[in-house]
Design a protein around this motif. Structure first.
Motif, PDB file in Angstrom:
ATOM      1  N   LYS A   1     -43.731  10.197 -39.122  1.00 50.32           N
ATOM      2  CA  LYS A   1     -44.102   9.657 -40.428  1.00 50.32           C
ATOM      3  C   LYS A   1     -43.577   8.229 -40.590  1.00 50.32           C
ATOM      4  O   LYS A   1     -44.235   7.378 -41.211  1.00 50.32           O
ATOM      5  CB  LYS A   1     -43.561  10.548 -41.556  1.00 50.32           C
ATOM      6  CG  LYS A   1     -44.296  11.873 -41.709  1.00 50.32           C
ATOM      7  CD  LYS A   1     -43.741  12.654 -42.887  1.00 50.32           C
ATOM      8  CE  LYS A   1     -44.589  13.875 -43.214  1.00 50.32           C
ATOM      9  NZ  LYS A   1     -44.621  14.844 -42.089  1.00 50.32           N
TER      10      LYS A   1
ATOM     11  N   SER B   1     -51.395   7.332 -44.046  1.00 56.10           N
ATOM     12  CA  SER B   1     -51.044   7.660 -45.423  1.00 56.10           C
ATOM     13  C   SER B   1     -51.347   9.132 -45.645  1.00 56.10           C
ATOM     14  O   SER B   1     -51.927   9.799 -44.791  1.00 56.10           O
ATOM     15  CB  SER B   1     -51.847   6.804 -46.410  1.00 56.10           C
ATOM     16  OG  SER B   1     -53.237   7.023 -46.229  1.00 56.10           O
ATOM     17  N   SER B   2     -50.972   9.620 -46.806  1.00 56.79           N
ATOM     18  CA  SER B   2     -51.220  11.019 -47.140  1.00 56.79           C
ATOM     19  C   SER B   2     -52.702  11.261 -47.421  1.00 56.79           C
ATOM     20  O   SER B   2     -53.378  10.424 -48.022  1.00 56.79           O
ATOM     21  CB  SER B   2     -50.404  11.407 -48.377  1.00 56.79           C
ATOM     22  OG  SER B   2     -50.755  12.697 -48.837  1.00 56.79           O
TER      23      SER B   2
ATOM     24  N   GLY C   1     -53.792  14.322 -49.036  1.00 55.71           N
ATOM     25  CA  GLY C   1     -53.653  15.596 -49.726  1.00 55.71           C
ATOM     26  C   GLY C   1     -54.887  15.933 -50.539  1.00 55.71           C
ATOM     27  O   GLY C   1     -55.884  15.200 -50.524  1.00 55.71           O
TER      28      GLY C   1
ATOM     29  N   GLU D   1     -51.161  14.769 -43.235  1.00 55.46           N
ATOM     30  CA  GLU D   1     -50.015  13.956 -43.615  1.00 55.46           C
ATOM     31  C   GLU D   1     -49.967  12.685 -42.767  1.00 55.46           C
ATOM     32  O   GLU D   1     -50.635  12.602 -41.732  1.00 55.46           O
ATOM     33  CB  GLU D   1     -48.730  14.760 -43.430  1.00 55.46           C
ATOM     34  CG  GLU D   1     -48.640  15.985 -44.300  1.00 55.46           C
ATOM     35  CD  GLU D   1     -47.379  16.781 -44.036  1.00 55.46           C
ATOM     36  OE1 GLU D   1     -46.598  16.962 -44.988  1.00 55.46           O
ATOM     37  OE2 GLU D   1     -47.174  17.216 -42.886  1.00 55.46           O
TER      38      GLU D   1
END
Length: 345
Positions: A51, A173-174, A176, A239
């Motif tokens: 990450k 980047s995320s 979600g 993620e």
């Protein structure tokens, strides 16, 4: 040797000995992401990079966006305006400005963890990569609604049979449930041939240009056809540092998010280098040296998106912001040049 479930592209012969079998006739169990991929048409591979590393790459992407000097400042959300950004397609796909050849983009493409799943799928690590673009999409919650509707499509022409292209998104980047990201019609890829047998392409096809020969748009009734056969629309969640793979026969599109996340991704597609013809090899070298952005396809269908254009007094001229080379050029390592198709394996 390539897996038995992968079809060789036509008319280019497969590098593997013998005739490869169709995905529809083989059902081996792999015990890894390939089981999800062949069943559902897509898969998420967790943690192909840390990450922290993904965040570093995202920072470089935002530095690139700030470099145009239009007023965008990542640390000042009052500057997050469409007029403070260079032109893009569908909100954040940068098809011009040598974006595909920025150093950070090539660094992402050369990440061992990004390459490894493609090597496992194709059964070889001698791969070439697409000169595909990046996506840096500022949130609608701040910049306002984008003028773009869902565009369900696949990136493989109906006449091109079998599994011959697997697309990838490297998430910086995320992605979600509320963030921008990829929508897929789960399970649609294995039904590709059946769909076009029952729904042959007829009439005018304005989208079927040379550059977009491996593209087909779907209508609402087409979505119903897939739903009737058990397919469902899925927002693919991932993620930072995750890799999303999907079959180019899979129906998909990008969805804008409702969160305040800046969607930041690198599109990367890899196929066996042995599948590329000498003619395409020379074309790919030329595109590489010109820092051109191309289609999703790494070994064929190699067409540039050309220069960014704007209208001045009713005439189209090259955008003054256009660049002939990257802001930061990549380091031309042996691995990079092999992936670029410039240096043979």
């Amino acid at each position: 040797m390539a897996p038995s479930r992968v079809d060789s592209p036509e008319p280019i012969p497969s590098p593997a000995p013998g005739k490869l079998q169709s995905i529809q006739t083989q059902q081996p169990h792999y015990g890894d992401f390939r089981d999800d991929f062949f069943r559902d048409g897509y898969a998420v591979i967790k943690g192909v990079m840390s990450k922290e590393r993904a965040s570093e790459y995202q920072s470089e992407a935002l530095t690139w966006l700030e470099s145009f000097g239009l007023g965008f400042d990542r640390n000042d959300k009052s500057t997050w305006k469409k007029e403070n950004l260079p032109q893009s397609w569908k909100g954040g796909m940068y098809l011009h400005f040598s974006a595909a050849h920025e150093k950070y983009v090539w660094d992402v493409r050369c990440e061992p963890g990004v390459i490894a799943p493609f090597a496992k799928l194709w059964g070889t690590d001698e791969l070439v990569v697409s000169f595909d673009t990046v996506n840096i999409t500022l949130p609608q919650s701040i910049v306002g609604t984008y003028d773009s509707q869902p565009w369900p499509h696949c990136d493989q022409a109906p006449e091109r049979k079998g599994l011959v292209c697997v697309q990838g998104i490297v998430n910086l980047s995320s992605a979600g449930p509320d963030d921008g990201g990829l929508i897929v019609m789960k399970g649609s890829a294995p039904l590709f041939d059946q769909f076009f047998e029952e729904n042959p392409v007829t009439g005018p096809t304005p989208w079927r240009t040379a550059k977009h020969k491996d593209f087909h748009p779907f209508s609402d009734k087409d979505l119903d056809w897939y739903r009737e056969r058990g397919c469902e629309l899925i927002k693919v969640c991932a993620e930072p540092g995750d890799l999303i793979l999907w079959d180019s026969r899979q129906m998909h599109w990008a969805q804008f998010g409702t969160s305040d996340v800046v969607r930041t991704i690198v599109y990367a597609t890899y196929t066996p280098a042995a599948w590329m013809s000498e003619e395409d090899r020379e074309k790919k070298k030329e595109l590489f040296e010109g820092y051109e952005t191309t289609t999703h396809w790494p070994h064929t269908n190699l067409y540039t998106h050309g220069k960014a254009m704007v209208k001045v007094d009713g005439e189209e001229v090259v955008d003054p912001l256009e660049r002939d080379e990257p802001l930061t050029k990549p380091v031309r390592s042996e691995r990079l040049l092999q992936l670029a198709g410039v240096k043979p394996y």
